[in-house]
Design an enzyme around this catalytic site. Structure first.
Site, mmCIF file in Angstrom:
data_model
loop_
_atom_site.group_PDB
_atom_site.id
_atom_site.type_symbol
_atom_site.label_atom_id
_atom_site.label_comp_id
_atom_site.label_asym_id
_atom_site.label_seq_id
_atom_site.Cartn_x
_atom_site.Cartn_y
_atom_site.Cartn_z
ATOM 1 N N ASP A 5 0.706 -1.121 -0.223
ATOM 2 C CA ASP A 5 0.015 0.196 0.048
ATOM 3 C C ASP A 5 0.924 1.433 0.147
ATOM 4 O OD1 ASP A 5 -2.044 1.880 0.384
ATOM 5 O OD2 ASP A 5 -3.301 -0.045 0.939
ATOM 6 N N HIS B 240 -2.925 2.925 -4.641
ATOM 7 C CA HIS B 240 -2.228 2.726 -3.487
ATOM 8 C C HIS B 240 -0.829 1.869 -3.741
ATOM 9 C CE1 HIS B 240 -5.709 2.969 -0.725
ATOM 10 N NE2 HIS B 240 -6.473 2.582 -1.613
ATOM 11 N N GLU C 108 -10.092 2.642 -4.958
ATOM 12 C CA GLU C 108 -9.533 4.066 -4.569
ATOM 13 C C GLU C 108 -8.300 4.544 -5.324
ATOM 14 O OE1 GLU C 108 -10.879 4.182 -0.075
ATOM 15 O OE2 GLU C 108 -8.915 3.344 -0.138
HETATM 16 C C1 ACM Z 1 -10.904 -0.536 1.075
HETATM 17 O O1 ACM Z 1 -11.314 -0.523 2.024
HETATM 18 N N1 ACM Z 1 -10.548 0.513 0.337
HETATM 19 C C2 ACM Z 1 -11.035 -1.695 0.271
#
Ligand code: ACM
Length: 556
Positions: free
Chosen positions: A207, A277, A342
């Site tokens: 991440d 990410h 995201e």
């Molecule tokens: C997430 O909580 N962004 C999968």
């Protein structure tokens, strides 16, 4: 034979009602348990295991016998006799028989305890493990410890159990990027999953805040990307505690954890979150980024990074393929999770490579889907095809549904249940992990000031023990769509969870409630039974195994 046993059960049924027996606290509750009067005393531990069982089953049975012998102080013997079936049918030897029964499905098992013997049947390793977990829960709780307890009531209630899970996928995620947890912490997390028959460990390995898996071809991912210069304090992303944080798993450690999980009947689903990410990777290899985006730093703050991979460049795609090749080699399971959540696509709107790729692929924007969202579809499909050649399937967060998603992808529904409902309706396989029920980084109580500091600001978003227990994954689904629900998972995101003690507190006892959502048909669930069993038995198991947990009496 089958008809005969059903007839026998029917004959027994009136008797069961005629006297009262205590049903043992087995969690998750078995599909079918029929109690009989009396108990089988364990005088010595004479275990007879069918040579047809697999070697891992035989080893697990032996370990069970050793522990039982240690804590009960009774001598134990384990044999793999020939002509076992004849011995059992004569019923003249008291002992425990572990038999292979190929007619059972892989996760199913049965246990019959009569006045002379315990007979366990399973067809595969997982079935054997689940039977052993059930037997442990029927024995005095001291079986979970290592201290000798010769005075405990070493006996089993007479009963017949036929059990198998409702869902094939029973998962728990651990985010090791936001805070790094070492191999020992991960193993202890797996241990408690196994006690409650969970079988998938979703390992969030990369991440913005840290890259945690050694990739031989790209050493900077762990030299640079595995460490950040500090961590934001509280909720203010402009602050930093100035304490360098990080760590990673070597490939040897990954293999060790994979093998350990397998011994517990758990398959690991590794996640390489892409194409967003990815700040830790970008800090390691800035050439993977978009025009004008650098400099990069492993994130010291929580939130969504606008700096994402430049997927318009072929070199970036080759990087992803190289990384995933090593990941595919390390993890024997079918699924690799490729994230997809995201990912702001702002940088792609101005990056010349991304725009050129959009043009080359003929991607267009319409009222619902932008060309940049379609570019992400291209990335997902390309990775999916690449991994398919290695015999792997992808899972992605529900954002992968935006635009077009190729057949064969599995969707993990996290933004509530609607993504999962939509995906299942469209015929995709789905794993339900709705944040409204299954986010275990959320507070366990609406009384936020009485809980550890965390991500939850709105008391209404608390995920209480009751809330997770009552979750019904088929809600809102047609029968046809429900057939696409592979299972349920809870997610332990790690932004605000920096210690093992806090981690276990957030996990337990909610994961035990989750296990009934994953394993039990709705008709077998009963919160009153669950809670009283937890208080009288389940928490003692946690104490003996040395876990920290939230006491359920503290408001739910
Ligand atoms: C997430 O909580 N962004 C999968």
């Amino acid at each position: 034979m089958r008809r005969l046993s059903i007839l026998l059960l029917l004959c027994l049924a009136p008797c069961v009602q005629a006297f009262s027996v205590t049903v043992p606290d087995i969690v998750p509750a078995p599909r079918e348990i029929t109690m009989a009067r009396g108990r089988l005393r364990i005088k010595g531990i004479n275990i007879n295991a069918d040579t047809a069982l697999d070697t891992m089953s035989l080893k697990a049975v032996r370990q069970f016998a050793d522990r039982l012998s240690l804590v009960s102080g009774k001598t134990s013997s384990v044999a793999t006799p020939i002509g076992l079936a004849r011995t059992v049918s004569k019923g003249d030897i008291s002992g425990m028989y572990f038999l292979k029964d190929a007619s059972l499905s892989p996760a199913a098992y049965s246990i019959a305890v009569n006045g002379r013997a315990v007979v366990v049947r399973s067809s595969s390793y997982n079935g054997t493990l689940y039977a052993l977990q059930t037997l442990r829960q029927m024995l005095p709780v001291q079986v979970y410890g290592t201290a000798q307890a010769p005075d405990a009531d070493w006996s089993l209630p007479r009963c017949t159990i036929n059990d198998e899970p409702r869902f094939a996928y029973r998962g728990m995620l651990l985010d090791c990027s936001r805070h790094f947890f070492g191999v020992d912490v991960v193993k202890k997390y797996l241990d408690i999953m196994a006690v409650y028959k969970l079988n998938r460990f979703h390992w969030h390995l990369t991440d913005d805040q840290g890259w945690r898996i050694e990739i031989r071809k790209y050493p900077r991912l762990t030299e640079v990307g595995a460490f950040r210069s500090g961590t934001m304090i509280g909720r203010d992303r402009n602050t930093s505690d100035g304490i360098r944080h990080g760590g990673y798993y070597t490939q040897a450690q990954i293999r060790e954890v994979v093998e350990y999980a397998a011994s517990l009947g758990i398959t690991i689903v590794p996640e390489i979150d892409l194409p967003g990410h990815m700040l830790a990777a970008l800090a390691s290899y800035p050439e993977l980024g978009c025009a004008g985006s650098a400099p990069y730093q492993v994130a010291t703050w929580w939130g969504i990074s606008k700096q994402v991979l430049n997927v318009g460049r072929e070199e970036t795609m080759l990087f992803l393929e190289d990384v995933l090749s090593e990941v595919a080699e390390l993890f024997p399971g079918t699924y690799i999770h490729i994230g997809g959540d995201e990912c702001p696509r702002d940088e792609w709107k101005t990056d010349p490579d991304c725009q050129a790729k959009i043009k080359e692929l003929g991607l267009v924007s319409d009222a619902e889907v932008s060309a940049e969202a379609r570019l992400q579809n291209y990335v997902t499909a390309r990775i999916q095809n690449f991994l398919a050649l290695k015999g792997k399937k992808i899972i992605g967060w529900d954002e992968i549904l935006e635009g077009e998603l190729a057949e064969g992808a599995t969707v993990m529904s996290w933004r509530g249940t609607k993504g999962g409902i939509k995906a299942a309706g469209m015929g995709y396989d789905v794993i339900m992990t709705p944040n409204t029920y299954c986010y275990f980084d959320y507070s366990q109580s609406p009384e936020l000031d009485k809980e550890p500091f965390g991500i939850t600001r709105d008391p209404k978003r608390a995920v209480t023990l009751r809330k997770i227990y009552d979750y019904e994954p088929y809600d809102g689904l047609s029968e046809e769509a429900a057939a696409h629900i592979l299972g349920v998972q809870a997610n332990m995101w790690g932004e605000y969870i920096a210690t093992q003690e806090h981690l276990e507190y957030m996990l337990l006892p909610r994961m035990i409630a989750l296990s009934e959502v994953q394993w039990c048909e709705p008709s077998r669930k009963d919160y009153g039974r669950f809670l009283s069993g937890l208080e009288s038995h389940g928490l003692r198991i946690l104490d003996l195994l040395g876990y920290n947990y939230r006491k359920p009496s503290q408001n739910l």
